[in-house]
Design a protein around this motif. Structure first.
Motif, PDB file in Angstrom:
ATOM      1  N   VAL A 149       0.846  -1.201   0.000  1.00 36.80           N
ATOM      2  CA  VAL A 149       0.000   0.000   0.000  1.00 36.80           C
ATOM      3  C   VAL A 149       0.877   1.244   0.000  1.00 36.80           C
ATOM      4  O   VAL A 149       0.606   2.220  -0.707  1.00 36.80           O
ATOM      5  N   ASN A 150       1.954   1.211   0.771  1.00 34.12           N
ATOM      6  CA  ASN A 150       2.898   2.323   0.818  1.00 34.12           C
ATOM      7  C   ASN A 150       3.487   2.585  -0.570  1.00 34.12           C
ATOM      8  O   ASN A 150       3.522   3.714  -1.046  1.00 34.12           O
ATOM      9  N   ALA A 151       3.937   1.532  -1.244  1.00 34.69           N
ATOM     10  CA  ALA A 151       4.518   1.674  -2.580  1.00 34.69           C
ATOM     11  C   ALA A 151       3.471   2.169  -3.572  1.00 34.69           C
ATOM     12  O   ALA A 151       3.756   3.013  -4.421  1.00 34.69           O
ATOM     13  N   GLY A 152       2.247   1.658  -3.465  1.00 38.02           N
ATOM     14  CA  GLY A 152       1.165   2.115  -4.345  1.00 38.02           C
ATOM     15  C   GLY A 152       0.850   3.588  -4.148  1.00 38.02           C
ATOM     16  O   GLY A 152       0.645   4.327  -5.112  1.00 38.02           O
ATOM     17  N   PHE A 153       0.820   4.011  -2.901  1.00 32.51           N
ATOM     18  CA  PHE A 153       0.569   5.427  -2.604  1.00 32.51           C
ATOM     19  C   PHE A 153       1.684   6.296  -3.180  1.00 32.51           C
ATOM     20  O   PHE A 153       1.410   7.330  -3.799  1.00 32.51           O
ATOM     21  N   LEU A 154       2.917   5.883  -2.998  1.00 35.56           N
ATOM     22  CA  LEU A 154       4.042   6.647  -3.542  1.00 35.56           C
ATOM     23  C   LEU A 154       4.004   6.683  -5.064  1.00 35.56           C
ATOM     24  O   LEU A 154       4.314   7.702  -5.681  1.00 35.56           O
ATOM     25  N   PHE A 155       3.604   5.570  -5.688  1.00 41.23           N
ATOM     26  CA  PHE A 155       3.479   5.512  -7.137  1.00 41.23           C
ATOM     27  C   PHE A 155       2.427   6.510  -7.626  1.00 41.23           C
ATOM     28  O   PHE A 155       2.664   7.272  -8.571  1.00 41.23           O
ATOM     29  N   LEU A 156       1.257   6.513  -6.993  1.00 39.35           N
ATOM     30  CA  LEU A 156       0.196   7.448  -7.377  1.00 39.35           C
ATOM     31  C   LEU A 156       0.616   8.898  -7.140  1.00 39.35           C
ATOM     32  O   LEU A 156       0.372   9.772  -7.983  1.00 39.35           O
ATOM     33  N   LEU A 157       1.230   9.162  -6.012  1.00 38.49           N
ATOM     34  CA  LEU A 157       1.687  10.519  -5.697  1.00 38.49           C
ATOM     35  C   LEU A 157       2.738  10.979  -6.694  1.00 38.49           C
ATOM     36  O   LEU A 157       2.713  12.126  -7.150  1.00 38.49           O
ATOM     37  N   ASN A 158       3.639  10.084  -7.073  1.00 35.95           N
ATOM     38  CA  ASN A 158       4.665  10.415  -8.049  1.00 35.95           C
ATOM     39  C   ASN A 158       4.045  10.753  -9.407  1.00 35.95           C
ATOM     40  O   ASN A 158       4.415  11.741 -10.039  1.00 35.95           O
ATOM     41  N   ASN A 159       3.096   9.935  -9.852  1.00 38.52           N
ATOM     42  CA  ASN A 159       2.446  10.196 -11.136  1.00 38.52           C
ATOM     43  C   ASN A 159       1.628  11.476 -11.113  1.00 38.52           C
ATOM     44  O   ASN A 159       1.609  12.223 -12.098  1.00 38.52           O
ATOM     45  N   PHE A 160       0.969  11.753 -10.018  1.00 33.66           N
ATOM     46  CA  PHE A 160       0.238  13.010  -9.884  1.00 33.66           C
ATOM     47  C   PHE A 160       1.202  14.191  -9.953  1.00 33.66           C
ATOM     48  O   PHE A 160       0.932  15.190 -10.624  1.00 33.66           O
ATOM     49  N   SER A 161       2.344  14.068  -9.302  1.00 33.57           N
ATOM     50  CA  SER A 161       3.352  15.136  -9.314  1.00 33.57           C
ATOM     51  C   SER A 161       3.885  15.379 -10.724  1.00 33.57           C
ATOM     52  O   SER A 161       4.082  16.520 -11.133  1.00 33.57           O
ATOM     53  N   ILE A 162       4.107  14.304 -11.468  1.00 36.08           N
ATOM     54  CA  ILE A 162       4.583  14.437 -12.849  1.00 36.08           C
ATOM     55  C   ILE A 162       3.531  15.160 -13.692  1.00 36.08           C
ATOM     56  O   ILE A 162       3.860  16.044 -14.494  1.00 36.08           O
ATOM     57  N   PHE A 163       2.263  14.822 -13.504  1.00 40.38           N
ATOM     58  CA  PHE A 163       1.183  15.485 -14.239  1.00 40.38           C
ATOM     59  C   PHE A 163       1.150  16.982 -13.920  1.00 40.38           C
ATOM     60  O   PHE A 163       1.063  17.808 -14.831  1.00 40.38           O
ATOM     61  N   VAL A 164       1.229  17.342 -12.642  1.00 37.16           N
ATOM     62  CA  VAL A 164       1.211  18.754 -12.241  1.00 37.16           C
ATOM     63  C   VAL A 164       2.431  19.487 -12.788  1.00 37.16           C
ATOM     64  O   VAL A 164       2.334  20.618 -13.272  1.00 37.16           O
ATOM     65  N   TYR A 165       3.583  18.841 -12.758  1.00 38.14           N
ATOM     66  CA  TYR A 165       4.815  19.440 -13.287  1.00 38.14           C
ATOM     67  C   TYR A 165       4.669  19.714 -14.777  1.00 38.14           C
ATOM     68  O   TYR A 165       4.980  20.800 -15.254  1.00 38.14           O
ATOM     69  N   PHE A 166       4.186  18.723 -15.534  1.00 32.50           N
ATOM     70  CA  PHE A 166       4.004  18.878 -16.975  1.00 32.50           C
ATOM     71  C   PHE A 166       2.998  19.982 -17.274  1.00 32.50           C
ATOM     72  O   PHE A 166       3.222  20.817 -18.151  1.00 32.50           O
ATOM     73  N   PHE A 167       1.888  20.015 -16.541  1.00 30.76           N
ATOM     74  CA  PHE A 167       0.864  21.046 -16.718  1.00 30.76           C
ATOM     75  C   PHE A 167       1.449  22.436 -16.457  1.00 30.76           C
ATOM     76  O   PHE A 167       1.233  23.367 -17.230  1.00 30.76           O
ATOM     77  N   THR A 168       2.193  22.578 -15.373  1.00 33.40           N
ATOM     78  CA  THR A 168       2.806  23.868 -15.026  1.00 33.40           C
ATOM     79  C   THR A 168       3.823  24.291 -16.079  1.00 33.40           C
ATOM     80  O   THR A 168       3.866  25.459 -16.477  1.00 33.40           O
ATOM     81  N   TYR A 169       4.615  23.352 -16.540  1.00 33.48           N
ATOM     82  CA  TYR A 169       5.609  23.650 -17.568  1.00 33.48           C
ATOM     83  C   TYR A 169       4.927  24.147 -18.842  1.00 33.48           C
ATOM     84  O   TYR A 169       5.311  25.176 -19.408  1.00 33.48           O
ATOM     85  N   LYS A 170       3.927  23.420 -19.310  1.00 29.66           N
ATOM     86  CA  LYS A 170       3.215  23.819 -20.530  1.00 29.66           C
ATOM     87  C   LYS A 170       2.554  25.187 -20.366  1.00 29.66           C
ATOM     88  O   LYS A 170       2.550  26.002 -21.288  1.00 29.66           O
ATOM     89  N   ARG A 171       2.011  25.438 -19.201  1.00 29.26           N
ATOM     90  CA  ARG A 171       1.367  26.738 -18.948  1.00 29.26           C
ATOM     91  C   ARG A 171       2.395  27.868 -18.997  1.00 29.26           C
ATOM     92  O   ARG A 171       2.141  28.932 -19.566  1.00 29.26           O
TER      93      ARG A 171
END
Length: 179
Positions: free
Chosen positions: A39-61
């Motif tokens: 569960v810990n690894a799954g949470f970190l995986f989801l958090l990491n992917n969410f962070s990548i999405f926010v980073y990409f969105f911010t960069y494009k903006r």
């Protein structure tokens, strides 16, 4: 940043809170035994992917806003030198981070495979699972070396400051990688 307005401090405050609270909760729940390592690894995986999405969105903006300002597709009242400078700095720093993180992430990817094999591999394969755990540690070391190398060499200003240090300068001079 140069104005050091209260809004800037609030943004920094909320960004840090957004980093600290999920990490602290995840660590505490895992260490106290309320969630297991999967569960810990799954949470970190989801958090990491969410962070990548926010980073990409911010960069494009930021790139879109900078392109608008550079091409003159913005109203006179919306334009400011400070805003243009900040957008350029944001885009430059974000490109720098990507040039550092992508190679480091590719080196660290096998770590997750080794760790998963160590945790979830068949019980009768004790030696391969233990070797997998040792390889996990070795790949973490490789990740750190690649990350540090990219962190220093991908920015001319940082590299210039490091070259001023005698020991680092000697290592760079005698290193086969410097050629």
């Amino acid at each position: 940043y140069e104005k050091a307005s209260p809004q800037t401090l609030w943004v920094l405050f909320f960004v840090e809170i957004g980093n600290i609270i999920p990490a602290a909760m995840n660590s505490a729940l895992w260490m106290l035994g309320y969630i297991d390592v999967a569960v810990n690894a799954g949470f970190l995986f989801l958090l990491n992917n969410f962070s990548i999405f926010v980073y990409f969105f911010t960069y494009k903006r930021n790139v879109r806003a900078l392109t608008k300002m550079s091409s003159g597709d913005i109203s006179f009242n919306s334009y400011s030198v400070a805003k243009t400078f900040q957008l350029r700095e944001n885009v430059t720093v974000m490109k720098y981070f990507v040039s550092v993180f992508l190679p480091a992430a590719s080196v660290s990817f096998p770590c997750f495979l080794y760790f998963a094999f160590h945790l979830f591999g068949p019980d009768e394969l004790i030696l391969p699972r233990t070797i997998g755990y040792a390889l996990f540690d070795l790949h973490l070391i490789a990740f750190r070396v690649v990350y540090l190398y990219r962190e220093i060499t991908q920015n001319e200003v940082i590299l210039g400051e490091f070259r001023k240090i005698r020991v680092v300068s000697a290592i760079i001079h005698y290193s086969p990688f410097s050629r």
